[in-house]
Design a protein around this motif. Structure first.
Motif, PDB file in Angstrom:
ATOM      1  N   SER A   1      44.498  38.477  25.537  1.00 31.26           N
ATOM      2  CA  SER A   1      45.297  37.515  24.857  1.00 31.26           C
ATOM      3  C   SER A   1      46.731  37.766  24.583  1.00 31.26           C
ATOM      4  CB  SER A   1      44.523  37.229  23.185  1.00 31.26           C
ATOM      5  OG  SER A   1      44.427  38.673  23.010  1.00 31.26           O
ATOM      6  N   THR A   2      47.364  36.810  23.905  1.00 24.01           N
ATOM      7  CA  THR A   2      48.811  36.763  23.650  1.00 24.01           C
ATOM      8  C   THR A   2      49.013  36.972  22.243  1.00 24.01           C
ATOM      9  OG1 THR A   2      48.989  35.282  25.465  1.00 24.01           O
ATOM     10  CG2 THR A   2      50.994  35.539  24.214  1.00 24.01           C
ATOM     11  N   HIS A   3      49.876  38.129  21.864  1.00 26.27           N
ATOM     12  CA  HIS A   3      50.200  38.247  20.559  1.00 26.27           C
ATOM     13  C   HIS A   3      51.606  37.417  20.161  1.00 26.27           C
ATOM     14  CE1 HIS A   3      51.310  39.963  16.727  1.00 26.27           C
ATOM     15  NE2 HIS A   3      52.506  40.307  17.440  1.00 26.27           N
ATOM     16  N   ARG A   4      51.384  36.525  19.289  1.00 27.56           N
ATOM     17  CA  ARG A   4      52.645  35.548  18.804  1.00 27.56           C
ATOM     18  C   ARG A   4      53.088  35.743  17.488  1.00 27.56           C
ATOM     19  NH1 ARG A   4      52.994  31.882  22.801  1.00 27.56           N
ATOM     20  NH2 ARG A   4      51.249  31.727  23.982  1.00 27.56           N
ATOM     21  N   SER A   5      54.319  35.927  17.369  1.00 25.30           N
ATOM     22  CA  SER A   5      55.030  36.119  15.985  1.00 25.30           C
ATOM     23  C   SER A   5      56.541  35.393  16.079  1.00 25.30           C
ATOM     24  CB  SER A   5      55.230  37.554  15.553  1.00 25.30           C
ATOM     25  OG  SER A   5      55.793  37.497  14.563  1.00 25.30           O
ATOM     26  N   GLY A   6      56.540  34.254  15.448  1.00 21.69           N
ATOM     27  CA  GLY A   6      57.722  33.615  15.389  1.00 21.69           C
ATOM     28  C   GLY A   6      58.033  33.199  16.911  1.00 21.69           C
ATOM     29  N   ASP A   7      59.244  33.545  17.393  1.00 19.18           N
ATOM     30  CA  ASP A   7      59.501  33.154  18.548  1.00 19.18           C
ATOM     31  C   ASP A   7      59.268  33.917  19.760  1.00 19.18           C
ATOM     32  OD1 ASP A   7      60.917  31.176  17.879  1.00 19.18           O
ATOM     33  OD2 ASP A   7      62.845  31.864  17.798  1.00 19.18           O
ATOM     34  N   TYR A   8      58.439  35.215  19.212  1.00 20.37           N
ATOM     35  CA  TYR A   8      58.034  36.325  20.297  1.00 20.37           C
ATOM     36  C   TYR A   8      56.679  36.268  20.762  1.00 20.37           C
ATOM     37  CZ  TYR A   8      62.477  38.196  18.826  1.00 20.37           C
ATOM     38  OH  TYR A   8      63.756  38.599  18.619  1.00 20.37           O
ATOM     39  N   ALA A   9      56.541  36.539  21.798  1.00 21.41           N
ATOM     40  CA  ALA A   9      54.993  36.471  22.448  1.00 21.41           C
ATOM     41  C   ALA A   9      54.801  37.663  23.423  1.00 21.41           C
ATOM     42  CB  ALA A   9      54.827  35.169  23.236  1.00 21.41           C
ATOM     43  N   PHE A  10      53.783  38.405  23.255  1.00 19.89           N
ATOM     44  CA  PHE A  10      53.558  39.310  24.175  1.00 19.89           C
ATOM     45  C   PHE A  10      52.206  39.698  24.599  1.00 19.89           C
ATOM     46  CE2 PHE A  10      56.694  40.572  20.719  1.00 19.89           C
ATOM     47  CZ  PHE A  10      57.503  41.356  21.293  1.00 19.89           C
ATOM     48  N   ASP A  11      51.853  40.165  25.697  1.00 13.46           N
ATOM     49  CA  ASP A  11      50.613  40.371  26.356  1.00 13.46           C
ATOM     50  C   ASP A  11      50.302  41.711  25.713  1.00 13.46           C
ATOM     51  OD1 ASP A  11      50.304  37.956  27.592  1.00 13.46           O
ATOM     52  OD2 ASP A  11      51.362  38.805  29.537  1.00 13.46           O
ATOM     53  N   SER A  12      49.618  41.863  24.621  1.00 15.30           N
ATOM     54  CA  SER A  12      49.314  43.223  23.875  1.00 15.30           C
ATOM     55  C   SER A  12      48.277  43.984  24.773  1.00 15.30           C
ATOM     56  CB  SER A  12      49.099  42.929  22.669  1.00 15.30           C
ATOM     57  OG  SER A  12      48.170  42.078  22.195  1.00 15.30           O
ATOM     58  N   GLY A  13      47.361  43.220  25.319  1.00 20.93           N
ATOM     59  CA  GLY A  13      46.111  44.007  25.964  1.00 20.93           C
ATOM     60  C   GLY A  13      46.399  44.100  27.405  1.00 20.93           C
ATOM     61  N   ALA A  14      45.373  43.076  28.077  1.00 24.21           N
ATOM     62  CA  ALA A  14      45.591  43.163  29.461  1.00 24.21           C
ATOM     63  C   ALA A  14      47.173  42.708  29.964  1.00 24.21           C
ATOM     64  CB  ALA A  14      44.686  42.117  30.110  1.00 24.21           C
ATOM     65  N   GLN A  15      47.805  43.323  30.906  1.00 29.66           N
ATOM     66  CA  GLN A  15      49.117  43.101  31.296  1.00 29.66           C
ATOM     67  C   GLN A  15      49.244  42.072  32.308  1.00 29.66           C
ATOM     68  OE1 GLN A  15      52.017  44.860  29.652  1.00 29.66           O
ATOM     69  NE2 GLN A  15      50.205  44.512  28.508  1.00 29.66           N
ATOM     70  N   TYR A  16      48.167  42.306  33.104  1.00 32.87           N
ATOM     71  CA  TYR A  16      48.009  41.396  34.469  1.00 32.87           C
ATOM     72  C   TYR A  16      46.639  41.318  35.112  1.00 32.87           C
ATOM     73  CZ  TYR A  16      48.477  45.993  36.755  1.00 32.87           C
ATOM     74  OH  TYR A  16      48.275  47.346  37.303  1.00 32.87           O
ATOM     75  N   PHE A  17      46.385  40.710  36.057  1.00 31.67           N
ATOM     76  CA  PHE A  17      45.165  40.902  36.652  1.00 31.67           C
ATOM     77  C   PHE A  17      45.255  40.940  38.120  1.00 31.67           C
ATOM     78  CE2 PHE A  17      44.601  36.252  37.114  1.00 31.67           C
ATOM     79  CZ  PHE A  17      44.961  35.754  35.889  1.00 31.67           C
ATOM     80  N   THR A  18      44.195  41.615  38.962  1.00 35.48           N
ATOM     81  CA  THR A  18      44.222  41.491  40.263  1.00 35.48           C
ATOM     82  C   THR A  18      42.769  40.749  40.741  1.00 35.48           C
ATOM     83  OG1 THR A  18      43.084  43.870  40.053  1.00 35.48           O
ATOM     84  CG2 THR A  18      45.579  43.674  40.646  1.00 35.48           C
ATOM     85  N   ALA A  19      42.700  40.400  41.870  1.00 31.08           N
ATOM     86  CA  ALA A  19      41.557  39.808  42.305  1.00 31.08           C
ATOM     87  C   ALA A  19      41.168  40.317  43.656  1.00 31.08           C
ATOM     88  CB  ALA A  19      41.665  38.344  42.607  1.00 31.08           C
ATOM     89  N   ARG A  20      40.072  40.795  43.696  1.00 33.71           N
ATOM     90  CA  ARG A  20      39.315  41.322  44.960  1.00 33.71           C
ATOM     91  C   ARG A  20      38.200  40.611  45.667  1.00 33.71           C
ATOM     92  NH1 ARG A  20      41.456  45.567  41.799  1.00 33.71           N
ATOM     93  NH2 ARG A  20      43.047  46.804  42.703  1.00 33.71           N
ATOM     94  N   ASP A  21      37.240  40.538  44.332  1.00 32.77           N
ATOM     95  CA  ASP A  21      36.060  39.743  44.860  1.00 32.77           C
ATOM     96  C   ASP A  21      36.179  38.308  45.307  1.00 32.77           C
ATOM     97  OD1 ASP A  21      32.891  40.252  44.378  1.00 32.77           O
ATOM     98  OD2 ASP A  21      33.575  38.003  43.979  1.00 32.77           O
ATOM     99  N   ALA A  22      35.460  37.885  46.189  1.00 35.33           N
ATOM    100  CA  ALA A  22      35.848  36.600  46.579  1.00 35.33           C
ATOM    101  C   ALA A  22      35.722  35.576  45.661  1.00 35.33           C
ATOM    102  CB  ALA A  22      34.699  36.158  47.906  1.00 35.33           C
ATOM    103  N   LEU A  23      34.575  35.531  44.738  1.00 34.30           N
ATOM    104  CA  LEU A  23      34.538  34.661  43.552  1.00 34.30           C
ATOM    105  C   LEU A  23      35.622  34.557  42.663  1.00 34.30           C
ATOM    106  CD1 LEU A  23      32.153  32.650  42.395  1.00 34.30           C
ATOM    107  CD2 LEU A  23      31.801  34.686  40.954  1.00 34.30           C
ATOM    108  N   PHE A  24      36.103  35.548  42.549  1.00 36.31           N
ATOM    109  CA  PHE A  24      37.152  35.749  41.584  1.00 36.31           C
ATOM    110  C   PHE A  24      38.627  35.338  42.175  1.00 36.31           C
ATOM    111  CE2 PHE A  24      40.396  38.029  38.589  1.00 36.31           C
ATOM    112  CZ  PHE A  24      40.030  37.370  37.520  1.00 36.31           C
TER     113      PHE A  24
END
Ligand SMILES: Cc1cc2nc3c(=O)[nH]c(=O)nc-3n(C[C@H](O)[C@H](O)[C@H](O)COP(=O)(O)OP(=O)(O)OC[C@H]3O[C@@H](n4cnc5c(N)ncnc54)[C@H](O)[C@@H]3O)c2cc1C
Length: 343
Positions: free
Chosen positions: A47-70
């Motif tokens: 999820s995204t942490h928001r505060s005023g004008d700022y937004a950060f991805d505080s947990g997951a930074q990015y995702f990769t996809a290997r399985d065909a379904l994903f």
């Protein structure tokens, strides 16, 4: 999937990627699904942490996809404009040296923040936020959810618990003790996450770095991700062992240690930030996930899914929730068939 009897009601505890992937597939098959989450919004650790004008991805930074379904799911998100490839330069920092990263890995992020993924998955779901489930109660008519203020919801024909393993174990202990016994053996490590914003761009030639032999394990220029606007923002993740050891330390002590570690790892002084915020992820990552994609007790219709089943990533969470939805649908079909045989 064969025909499922109508009017089946399923509750999902947890509006992270796994719970919402499960809810989405069940809803697509005509099941009446309600999702409950203790937080104010959806997304959990993605999820995204928001505060005023700022937004950060505080947990997951990015995702990769290997399985065909994903891979197919990510293609759909990219087409819908809620995810995009992050082409930031990623390196490895070791002993003051900048080493090349894994060049071939394709990384994706939610747009304009990680929360857009969960919002998209939840778009056709009923989601009740601010509802902390403390236990499940089962009787012959189904399973009820009990909240921290003793409010009861249900009964439901099946319940999916899509929370980190230690929280799952506590929730299902009385209603599904076998499932709880498996979940409580899955360890989770913590992560201390520091979010900082600066007026000027830091003079670093990369946007993301895995850090070795440091209190830090990862640093990234969050503002380099597609769709982000505004000042220079960075997210610093403390390494699992350092996070576990320092989890309860004073905020100033943690922040100062992580700032010093950043300077040592990058060789660049950190200016006074315009904004600084520490987030403590108590249950961040499962270092030893289960080999099974989900857990399901067919005697009472209680199941569990999450990244601790299929792999400690957004992709694992998605695949786990989807696989459990298929099992629940199959269980409803089996129940209908056995009732038909008896009548
Ligand atoms: C610091 C950090 C960095 C990460 N980096 C990456 C990365 O770069 N790439 C990647 O792919 N993955 C990364 N991950 C992992 C990724 O975020 C997770 O694998 C994924 O988001 C897990 O989804 P989930 O649905 O299994 O669980 P969660 O996202 O944890 O969802 C569980 C939900 O359950 C809710 N909940 C918990 N208890 C209760 C209760 N009692 N009642 C009601 N609701 C409850 C929570 O509020 C939460 O919304 C990272 C995670 C962290 C923390």
């Amino acid at each position: 999937m064969d025909i499922v009897e109508s009017f089946k009601k399923v509750a999902i505890v947890g509006a992270g990627v796994s719970g919402l992937a499960c809810a989405k597939l069940l809803g697509d098959h005509g099941i009446d699904v309600v999702v409950f989450d203790k937080s104010r919004g959806t997304g959990g650790r993605a999820s995204t942490h928001r505060s005023g004008d700022y937004a950060f991805d505080s947990g997951a930074q990015y995702f990769t996809a290997r399985d065909a379904l994903f891979v197919a799911q990510v293609d759909e998100w990219v087409t819908a404009g809620i995810a995009a490839a992050w082409r930031g330069e990623t390196v490895r920092l070791r002993d003051g040296e900048v080493l090349p990263g894994q060049g071939s890995t394709q990384r994706f992020v939610g747009m304009p923040g990680m929360s857009s993924i969960s919002r998209h998955l939840a778009r056709d779901c009923r989601v009740t936020t601010g509802f902390r489930v403390v236990r499940l109660e089962q009787d012959r008519d189904g399973v009820a959810l009990v909240s921290q203020d003793d409010h009861r919801e249900g009964r439901f024909d099946a319940v999916v618990v899509a929370t980190p393993a230690p929280q799952t174990a506590a929730l299902v202990r009385s209603a599904a003790p076998d499932l709880a016994a498996v979940a409580e053996r899955v360890p989770f490590s913590a992560c201390l996450a520091l979010m900082v914003a600066f007026r000027d761009r830091l003079p670093l030639g990369f946007d993301g770095a895995f850090v070795d032999d440091s209190p830090l394990s990862w640093v990234s220029r969050d503002s380099s991700k597609p769709g982000r606007l505004g000042d220079e923002t960075w997210v610093l993740h403390a390494a699992p062992s350092w996070s576990d050891e320092n989890f309860a330390a004073e905020e100033e002590v943690i922040v100062e240690s992580l700032r010093q570690a950043f300077v040592r790892a990058t060789g660049v002084a950190m200016p006074e930030p315009l904004y600084s915020r520490l987030h403590r992820w108590r249950y961040a990552l499962p270092p030893e996930p289960l080999p099974d994609r989900f857990l399901f007790d067919a005697t009472n219709g209680i199941g569990a899914c999450g990244d601790w089943c299929a792999g400690p990533r957004v992709e694992g969470a998605f695949l786990s929730g989807t696989a459990l939805a298929e099992r629940v649908l199959q269980w409803f079909v089996e129940g209908a068939e056995s009732r038909a045989r008896r009548s």
